[in-house]
Design a protein around this motif. Structure first.
Motif, PDB file in Angstrom:
ATOM      1  N   GLY A  46       0.816  -1.212   0.000  1.00  0.00           N
ATOM      2  CA  GLY A  46       0.000   0.000   0.000  1.00  0.00           C
ATOM      3  C   GLY A  46       0.849   1.261   0.000  1.00  0.00           C
ATOM      4  N   HIS A  79      -3.690  -3.952  -8.319  1.00  0.00           N
ATOM      5  CA  HIS A  79      -4.788  -3.896  -7.346  1.00  0.00           C
ATOM      6  C   HIS A  79      -4.540  -2.771  -6.336  1.00  0.00           C
ATOM      7  CE1 HIS A  79      -7.133  -5.094  -3.790  1.00  0.00           C
ATOM      8  NE2 HIS A  79      -8.006  -5.477  -4.695  1.00  0.00           N
ATOM      9  N   GLU A  80      -3.319  -2.691  -5.837  1.00  0.00           N
ATOM     10  CA  GLU A  80      -2.998  -1.643  -4.857  1.00  0.00           C
ATOM     11  C   GLU A  80      -3.074  -0.247  -5.476  1.00  0.00           C
ATOM     12  OE1 GLU A  80      -2.677  -1.815  -1.554  1.00  0.00           O
ATOM     13  OE2 GLU A  80      -3.175  -3.937  -1.721  1.00  0.00           O
ATOM     14  N   ARG A  83      -6.637   0.721  -5.530  1.00  0.00           N
ATOM     15  CA  ARG A  83      -7.020   1.185  -4.192  1.00  0.00           C
ATOM     16  C   ARG A  83      -6.519   2.609  -3.947  1.00  0.00           C
ATOM     17  NH1 ARG A  83      -7.809  -2.187   0.162  1.00  0.00           N
ATOM     18  NH2 ARG A  83      -6.378  -3.749  -0.724  1.00  0.00           N
TER      19      ARG A  83
END
Length: 195
Positions: A46, A79-80, A83
């Motif tokens: 993240g 994916h991160e 996000r």
């Protein structure tokens, strides 16, 4: 994040490997960045994605409709990035050798796409994944990657935003330094290489 801070993340995850590696590009290297290992820590993943998203111009961040990444290497960071940007994230994969959308993934006609990769060396996977996005009706605006190891030479046909550039030397099979030539190559990547 500074380049030193980014490399510290790789070292902390034991993701900066030294040996003789056969890269997915077909080239050889004494060093390999195992991005899957650095991304296995969800907090670290993240943090790296947030730093990468911050490198994108604001206008670009606002224009993105969807994040697409090539499987396997790009899936986690893609994916991160989804996000971090507050956008949906999907991936393309190549079960028969050519990238395609599967698993019920679709791209709306004219959707503005950010392509996201873990490492770019020659850009081959990225360009092939972009073709699949275009074939599905999307418009690739730019590419982002954790690592540019192309020595700044890659041309993806769209703006490219790497988090860090790492220029470890790479070699064709017929130009290996003697110390590498004496050691069997390990193939840590996810793409098969034609012999």
């Amino acid at each position: 994040m500074t380049d030193d801070e980014i490399l510290a993340e790789f070292r902390a995850a034991d993701a900066l490997l030294q040996g003789h590696f056969l890269l997915s590009s077909g080239r050889h290297s004494e060093y390999y960045l195992q991005c899957a290992r650095v991304l296995m820590d969800t907090t670290r993943a993240g943090r790296l994605a947030a730093a990468l998203a911050a490198k994108l111009p604001r206008e670009l961040r606002q224009a993105i409709d969807i994040v697409v990444s090539p499987a396997m290497g790009g899936v986690i960071i893609g994916h991160e990035m989804g996000r971090a940007l507050g956008k949906p994230a999907i991936f393309v994969e190549r079960p028969t050798g050519t990238f395609e959308l599967r698993r019920g993934f679709t791209i709306d006609p004219g959707a503005k796409v950010l392509m996201v990769e873990d490492v770019v060396t020659t850009g081959l996977s990225s360009r092939e994944a972009m073709e699949a996005v275009r074939a599905a009706g999307g418009e690739v605006l730019a590419e982002a990657a954790l690592v540019d190891r192309s020595a700044g030479s890659v041309d993806l046909g769209v703006p490219f935003y790497p988090l860090v550039a790492i220029n470890f030397p790479t070699y064709a099979a017929d130009e290996l330094p003697p110390d590498l030539a004496e050691t069997p190559a390990i193939k840590p990547g996810s793409r098969s290489i034609a012999a």
